[in-house]
Enzyme design. Structure first.
Site, PDB file in Angstrom:
ATOM      1  N   GLU A  78      12.107  61.408  41.314  1.00 32.41           N
ATOM      2  CA  GLU A  78      13.385  61.484  42.011  1.00 32.41           C
ATOM      3  C   GLU A  78      14.477  62.028  41.091  1.00 32.41           C
ATOM      4  O   GLU A  78      14.395  61.907  39.872  1.00 32.41           O
ATOM      5  CB  GLU A  78      13.799  60.089  42.491  1.00 32.41           C
ATOM      6  CG  GLU A  78      12.885  59.574  43.589  1.00 32.41           C
ATOM      7  CD  GLU A  78      13.196  58.146  44.014  1.00 32.41           C
ATOM      8  OE1 GLU A  78      12.977  57.836  45.181  1.00 32.41           O
ATOM      9  OE2 GLU A  78      13.652  57.346  43.168  1.00 32.41           O
ATOM     10  N   CYS A 103      21.391  63.449  37.839  1.00 32.73           N
ATOM     11  CA  CYS A 103      20.611  62.567  36.981  1.00 32.73           C
ATOM     12  C   CYS A 103      19.149  62.952  37.194  1.00 32.73           C
ATOM     13  O   CYS A 103      18.637  62.831  38.313  1.00 32.73           O
ATOM     14  CB  CYS A 103      20.886  61.118  37.391  1.00 32.73           C
ATOM     15  SG  CYS A 103      19.879  59.929  36.532  1.00 32.73           S
ATOM     16  N   CYS A 121       7.329  54.936  33.421  1.00 29.90           N
ATOM     17  CA  CYS A 121       7.963  54.757  32.112  1.00 29.90           C
ATOM     18  C   CYS A 121       7.293  53.586  31.398  1.00 29.90           C
ATOM     19  O   CYS A 121       7.026  52.551  32.010  1.00 29.90           O
ATOM     20  CB  CYS A 121       9.455  54.463  32.289  1.00 29.90           C
ATOM     21  SG  CYS A 121      10.310  54.213  30.720  1.00 29.90           S
ATOM     22  N   CYS A 168      11.734  47.954  30.567  1.00 29.44           N
ATOM     23  CA  CYS A 168      12.984  47.173  30.642  1.00 29.44           C
ATOM     24  C   CYS A 168      12.925  46.285  31.892  1.00 29.44           C
ATOM     25  O   CYS A 168      12.604  46.764  32.983  1.00 29.44           O
ATOM     26  CB  CYS A 168      14.190  48.092  30.693  1.00 29.44           C
ATOM     27  SG  CYS A 168      14.242  49.239  29.300  1.00 29.44           S
ATOM     28  N   CYS A 176      14.731  47.047  35.283  1.00 32.04           N
ATOM     29  CA  CYS A 176      14.696  48.428  35.764  1.00 32.04           C
ATOM     30  C   CYS A 176      13.547  48.665  36.738  1.00 32.04           C
ATOM     31  O   CYS A 176      12.383  48.424  36.423  1.00 32.04           O
ATOM     32  CB  CYS A 176      14.560  49.374  34.578  1.00 32.04           C
ATOM     33  SG  CYS A 176      14.354  51.085  35.072  1.00 32.04           S
ATOM     34  N   GLU A 220      11.746  57.632  29.820  1.00 27.34           N
ATOM     35  CA  GLU A 220      12.511  57.555  28.570  1.00 27.34           C
ATOM     36  C   GLU A 220      12.460  58.958  27.942  1.00 27.34           C
ATOM     37  O   GLU A 220      11.394  59.384  27.472  1.00 27.34           O
ATOM     38  CB  GLU A 220      11.877  56.489  27.658  1.00 27.34           C
ATOM     39  CG  GLU A 220      12.192  56.603  26.189  1.00 27.34           C
ATOM     40  CD  GLU A 220      13.687  56.557  25.843  1.00 27.34           C
ATOM     41  OE1 GLU A 220      14.386  55.656  26.309  1.00 27.34           O
ATOM     42  OE2 GLU A 220      14.127  57.456  25.081  1.00 27.34           O
ATOM     43  N   SER A 272      19.924  59.978  27.467  1.00 25.44           N
ATOM     44  CA  SER A 272      20.037  58.526  27.349  1.00 25.44           C
ATOM     45  C   SER A 272      18.728  57.956  26.809  1.00 25.44           C
ATOM     46  O   SER A 272      17.651  58.334  27.265  1.00 25.44           O
ATOM     47  CB  SER A 272      20.313  57.954  28.743  1.00 25.44           C
ATOM     48  OG  SER A 272      20.230  56.560  28.712  1.00 25.44           O
ATOM     49  N   ASN A 305      22.602  46.840  39.806  1.00 25.11           N
ATOM     50  CA  ASN A 305      22.203  47.101  41.189  1.00 25.11           C
ATOM     51  C   ASN A 305      20.953  46.297  41.491  1.00 25.11           C
ATOM     52  O   ASN A 305      19.882  46.589  40.954  1.00 25.11           O
ATOM     53  CB  ASN A 305      21.926  48.600  41.363  1.00 25.11           C
ATOM     54  CG  ASN A 305      23.182  49.407  41.131  1.00 25.11           C
ATOM     55  OD1 ASN A 305      24.160  49.250  41.850  1.00 25.11           O
ATOM     56  ND2 ASN A 305      23.179  50.219  40.087  1.00 25.11           N
ATOM     57  N   CYS A 345      21.838  53.468  39.222  1.00 27.34           N
ATOM     58  CA  CYS A 345      21.208  53.314  37.923  1.00 27.34           C
ATOM     59  C   CYS A 345      20.133  52.227  37.954  1.00 27.34           C
ATOM     60  O   CYS A 345      20.372  51.122  38.416  1.00 27.34           O
ATOM     61  CB  CYS A 345      22.303  52.925  36.944  1.00 27.34           C
ATOM     62  SG  CYS A 345      21.915  53.359  35.307  1.00 27.34           S
TER      63      CYS A 345
HETATM   64  S1  SF4 Z   1      15.766  51.655  31.815  1.00 25.47           S
HETATM   65 FE1  SF4 Z   1      14.992  53.697  31.265  1.00 25.47          FE
HETATM   66  S2  SF4 Z   1      13.707  53.276  29.464  1.00 25.47           S
HETATM   67 FE2  SF4 Z   1      14.001  51.293  30.462  1.00 25.47          FE
HETATM   68  S3  SF4 Z   1      12.209  51.086  31.842  1.00 25.47           S
HETATM   69 FE3  SF4 Z   1      13.905  52.020  33.015  1.00 25.47          FE
HETATM   70  S4  SF4 Z   1      13.525  54.226  32.906  1.00 25.47           S
HETATM   71 FE4  SF4 Z   1      12.346  53.259  31.248  1.00 25.47          FE
END
Ligand code: SF4
Length: 340
Positions: free
Chosen positions: A89, A102, A109, A113, A116, A157, A188, A287, A330
């Site tokens: 996306e 973005c 990934c 995190c 996320c 990442e 980022s 979010n 985000c």
């Molecule tokens: S915040 Fe970024 S680095 Fe962390 S799991 Fe999500 S996509 Fe990966």
């Protein structure tokens, strides 16, 4: 087959040099791709037929396909299918200063995190530079407007795909390519220390944002596994080294998680950590998503956190919210397709 959009001007010069010694063809091809925006090699009418045939043999044109757009007032979310059937996306945000996209840099990934949505799926593969460039081209085509700003904060990442994202930057920054100014491009990272050090020598004046989200190792390692690999001290040392070499102002992303990292103590600790560094902090209201238990901090707590940083002379902003209604905000990017 490799996307033609993954070739920098220099790569194309080398390519043409090797096939017929005529480096100038790279400029012709770039002009067709990025000025005239053709969608096939046949349309490159000033390029000889045998060269077109060779290009067709070696490169493909479209390696991503736009299959869905969700639209909100200021945000569009784009779903793409890749050649191998994977999905990614990208999100467009309409600002008063321009159109910001973005982009995703990986399928899945590995950073894990905890807050996320994108990281709930392990990395399947890195995106190629061409697949990242094509995200911009597809969105420009949909909008019929130019993209002016690029942030690499979508799925993945970026520093876990270093070669391709640096190639991507080279291509989109080129004046004969998309001509997006280096200062309008932000990478980022969650804090891969060796890559931050390497990036300090990358010869483009792009911005670096660090997803920090906690002011100490104990808390950070609870929400960001990368913290177990690199401590905050190692991270800050690498950032100071980066700043000494580049003089580029750093930005820190800090997602506000209710009862986790939004206390007054955290704000004071964060202010002490960043004191003296040329940087600013971006506070991001979390979010919420149905799959993750974290909750958004109350707005009075975010305001208090903001005030403490301000009082301690830390430049701080509260991020304007985009795309929450279409899960384009985000940390929310994750193709529903992958869950089917
Ligand atoms: S915040 Fe970024 S680095 Fe962390 S799991 Fe999500 S996509 Fe990966």
């Amino acid at each position: 087959m490799k996307s033609i959009y993954g070739m920098s001007l220099k790569d194309l010069e080398n390519y043409f040099e090797s096939i017929d010694g005529k480096k100038f063809r790279s400029h012709q091809v770039f002009d067709w791709l990025y000025r005239k925006k053709v969608t096939s090699f046949e349309e490159m009418t000033n390029v000889k037929k045998d060269v077109i045939d060779k290009l067709k043999e070696d490169f493909s044109f479209n390696t991503i396909e736009l299959i869905q757009v969700e639209r909100d007032e200021l945000t569009n979310k784009y779903l793409f299918r890749l050649n191998d059937g994977e999905h990614i996306e990208a999100v467009l945000m309409k600002h008063d200063y321009g159109n910001s996209i973005c982009v995703s840099s990986q399928v899945g990934c590995n950073m894990g995190c905890k807050f996320c949505e994108s990281g709930r799926r392990k990395k399947v593969r890195n995106l190629l530079a061409g697949e990242i460039v094509e995200q911009i081209l597809e969105v420009e085509k949909d909008l019929n407007e130019k993209i002016t700003h690029v942030v690499m904060m979508g799925i993945g990442e970026p520093f876990d795909n270093y070669e391709e994202i640096t190639k991507f930057i080279e291509i989109i920054n080129d004046n004969l390519g998309l001509g997006i100014g280096a200062r309008h491009i932000t990478v980022s990272t969650c804090g891969i220390v060796p890559k931050i050090k390497e990036f300090a020598d990358f010869p483009y004046q792009v911005n670096l944002a660090i997803s920090l989200h906690a002011p100490n190792d104990e808390l950070r390692s609870k929400i960001m596994p990368i913290s177990k690999a690199y401590s905050i001290k190692e991270l800050m040392d690498a950032l100071k080294e980066y700043y000494d070499k580049t003089s580029r102002r750093l930005s820190f992303e800090y997602v506000m998680l209710d009862g986790v990292n939004d206390t007054e103590e955290c704000a004071i600790e964060l202010a002490n950590l960043l004191k003296g560094l040329n940087c600013y902090v971006n506070l991001i209201p979390y979010n919420e998503t149905e799959n993750i238990e974290f909750k958004r901090s109350r707005s009075d707590k975010i305001n208090k956190f903001y005030d403490i940083l301000k009082k301690n002379d830390i430049d701080v902003t509260k991020r304007r919210e985009f795309g929450g209604n279409i899960s384009a905000a985000c940390g929310q990017l994750r193709s529903k397709k992958e869950e089917q």
